[in-house]
Design a protein around this motif. Sequence first.
Motif, short mmCIF file in Angstrom:
data_model
loop_
_atom_site.label_atom_id
_atom_site.label_comp_id
_atom_site.label_asym_id
_atom_site.label_seq_id
_atom_site.Cartn_x
_atom_site.Cartn_y
_atom_site.Cartn_z
N GLY A 177 0.80 -1.23 0.00
CA GLY A 177 0.00 0.00 0.00
C GLY A 177 0.82 1.27 0.00
O GLY A 177 0.26 2.37 -0.18
N PHE A 178 2.14 1.17 0.19
CA PHE A 178 2.99 2.37 0.27
C PHE A 178 3.86 2.58 -0.97
O PHE A 178 4.62 3.53 -1.03
CB PHE A 178 3.90 2.28 1.50
N THR A 179 3.72 1.70 -1.94
CA THR A 179 4.59 1.82 -3.12
C THR A 179 4.33 3.11 -3.89
O THR A 179 5.25 3.69 -4.47
CB THR A 179 4.40 0.62 -4.05
N LYS A 180 3.11 3.56 -3.88
CA LYS A 180 2.80 4.79 -4.61
C LYS A 180 3.25 6.03 -3.84
O LYS A 180 3.27 7.14 -4.38
CB LYS A 180 1.30 4.87 -4.88
N SER A 181 3.59 5.84 -2.58
CA SER A 181 4.03 6.98 -1.75
C SER A 181 5.55 7.10 -1.69
O SER A 181 6.08 7.85 -0.89
CB SER A 181 3.48 6.82 -0.33
N GLY A 182 6.23 6.33 -2.53
CA GLY A 182 7.69 6.45 -2.58
C GLY A 182 8.43 5.35 -1.87
O GLY A 182 9.58 5.55 -1.46
N LEU A 183 7.84 4.17 -1.73
CA LEU A 183 8.51 3.03 -1.11
C LEU A 183 8.85 2.01 -2.19
O LEU A 183 8.02 1.72 -3.06
CB LEU A 183 7.62 2.40 -0.03
N SER A 184 10.03 1.44 -2.12
CA SER A 184 10.43 0.40 -3.07
C SER A 184 11.24 -0.66 -2.33
O SER A 184 11.89 -0.38 -1.32
CB SER A 184 11.25 0.97 -4.22
N VAL A 185 11.16 -1.89 -2.86
CA VAL A 185 11.91 -3.02 -2.29
C VAL A 185 12.67 -3.69 -3.43
O VAL A 185 12.07 -4.06 -4.44
CB VAL A 185 10.97 -4.05 -1.61
N ASP A 186 13.98 -3.81 -3.28
CA ASP A 186 14.77 -4.52 -4.31
C ASP A 186 15.97 -5.20 -3.66
O ASP A 186 16.25 -4.99 -2.48
CB ASP A 186 15.22 -3.55 -5.41
N ILE A 187 16.64 -6.02 -4.45
CA ILE A 187 17.80 -6.79 -3.96
C ILE A 187 19.05 -6.28 -4.66
O ILE A 187 19.09 -6.16 -5.88
CB ILE A 187 17.62 -8.30 -4.23
N ARG A 188 20.08 -5.99 -3.85
CA ARG A 188 21.38 -5.58 -4.38
C ARG A 188 22.48 -6.28 -3.58
O ARG A 188 22.48 -6.23 -2.36
CB ARG A 188 21.57 -4.06 -4.25
N ASN A 189 23.37 -6.93 -4.31
CA ASN A 189 24.53 -7.59 -3.67
C ASN A 189 24.12 -8.55 -2.56
O ASN A 189 24.75 -8.60 -1.49
CB ASN A 189 25.49 -6.54 -3.11
N GLY A 190 23.06 -9.29 -2.79
CA GLY A 190 22.62 -10.28 -1.81
C GLY A 190 21.90 -9.71 -0.61
O GLY A 190 21.65 -10.43 0.35
N LYS A 191 21.54 -8.41 -0.65
CA LYS A 191 20.84 -7.76 0.46
C LYS A 191 19.53 -7.17 -0.04
O LYS A 191 19.41 -6.80 -1.21
CB LYS A 191 21.70 -6.65 1.08
N VAL A 192 18.56 -7.09 0.88
CA VAL A 192 17.27 -6.47 0.54
C VAL A 192 17.31 -5.00 0.97
O VAL A 192 17.64 -4.70 2.12
CB VAL A 192 16.10 -7.20 1.23
N TYR A 193 16.97 -4.12 0.04
CA TYR A 193 16.93 -2.69 0.33
C TYR A 193 15.48 -2.21 0.32
O TYR A 193 14.79 -2.35 -0.70
CB TYR A 193 17.71 -1.91 -0.72
N VAL A 194 15.03 -1.70 1.44
CA VAL A 194 13.72 -1.05 1.52
C VAL A 194 14.00 0.45 1.52
O VAL A 194 14.58 0.99 2.46
CB VAL A 194 12.96 -1.46 2.79
N SER A 195 13.61 1.11 0.44
CA SER A 195 13.89 2.54 0.29
C SER A 195 12.60 3.33 0.48
O SER A 195 11.58 3.05 -0.15
CB SER A 195 14.48 2.81 -1.10
#
Length: 280
Positions: free
Chosen positions: A136-154
């Motif tokens: 529900g927060f993706t439209k408010s500027g939240l993203s989840v992705d994987i970089r270098n074997g880690k999960v980044y919640v931005s």
Amino acid sequence: MKKIILFLFAVLFASAFSSCVVLSTKKYKSLLSKQDSLDRGWTASQEKNASLEQLIARLRRDTTGLSSALADLKDQYAKMGNDYSKLKTNSSSEIDKLSSDLKKREQRLKEVEEILRKRDEATNQLKEKLQQALLGFTKSGLSVDIRNGKVYVSLTDKLLFPSGSIIIDEKGKQALSQLADVLKQQPEINIAVEGHTDSQKITNLGQIKDNWDLSVLRATSVVRFLTDVSKVESVRMTATGKGEFQPLDSNSSADGRSRNRRIEIVLSPKLDELYDLIKQ
């Protein structure tokens, strides 16, 4: 030899004299010529004999040298034979040791690969859980992705903070609460909270002197909410400020600066098992 020739010559001369035979000039010259020839033959024989004696002496010296060289070669051959026997024995033990070490390393490599496979699998599962929980927060500027074997919640700053503030607003608290619900179910995950800003200078923010201050204080605000309010274990948390020095976009536009002002929550699996394995 020369004495014999002289003796013969004397005998011939005496014989000729005793028999009262008078030698002719021709015969006399013939006898002298024979004498000269015999003298030259004698001299040549002497010279040849001396040359042969020198050759014999040289051959004896060469034979002595060759015998010595042959003895040295025999010694070297014997030493090489001993060295080869030792090397053969040592090589067998070394090969066995290397083979054993190689098998151990292959086993450790398989174990490391298995741990990394499990880590990647767990990371992907965590990403999916977070995406579902924070959908529900993706439209408010939240993203989840994987970089270098880690999960980044931005999370962009507008999702968490009023402009220029370090106090989390209600919408931000809601997003962090839902994030915490997932994190509390993943005790093997380490959590690092990073604050990021754009490159614009800070003005009129009281105790906040620059972008370093702002990034650090926003990161610690998020950590305090997750630990004090949402009860995520403090031992799993770290807070850091990156200031303006790791931008995602150019700071030359308003949209770019908005993307750069963010909180990144970096989730990484605990790899104690892997580190212990590598140190063995």
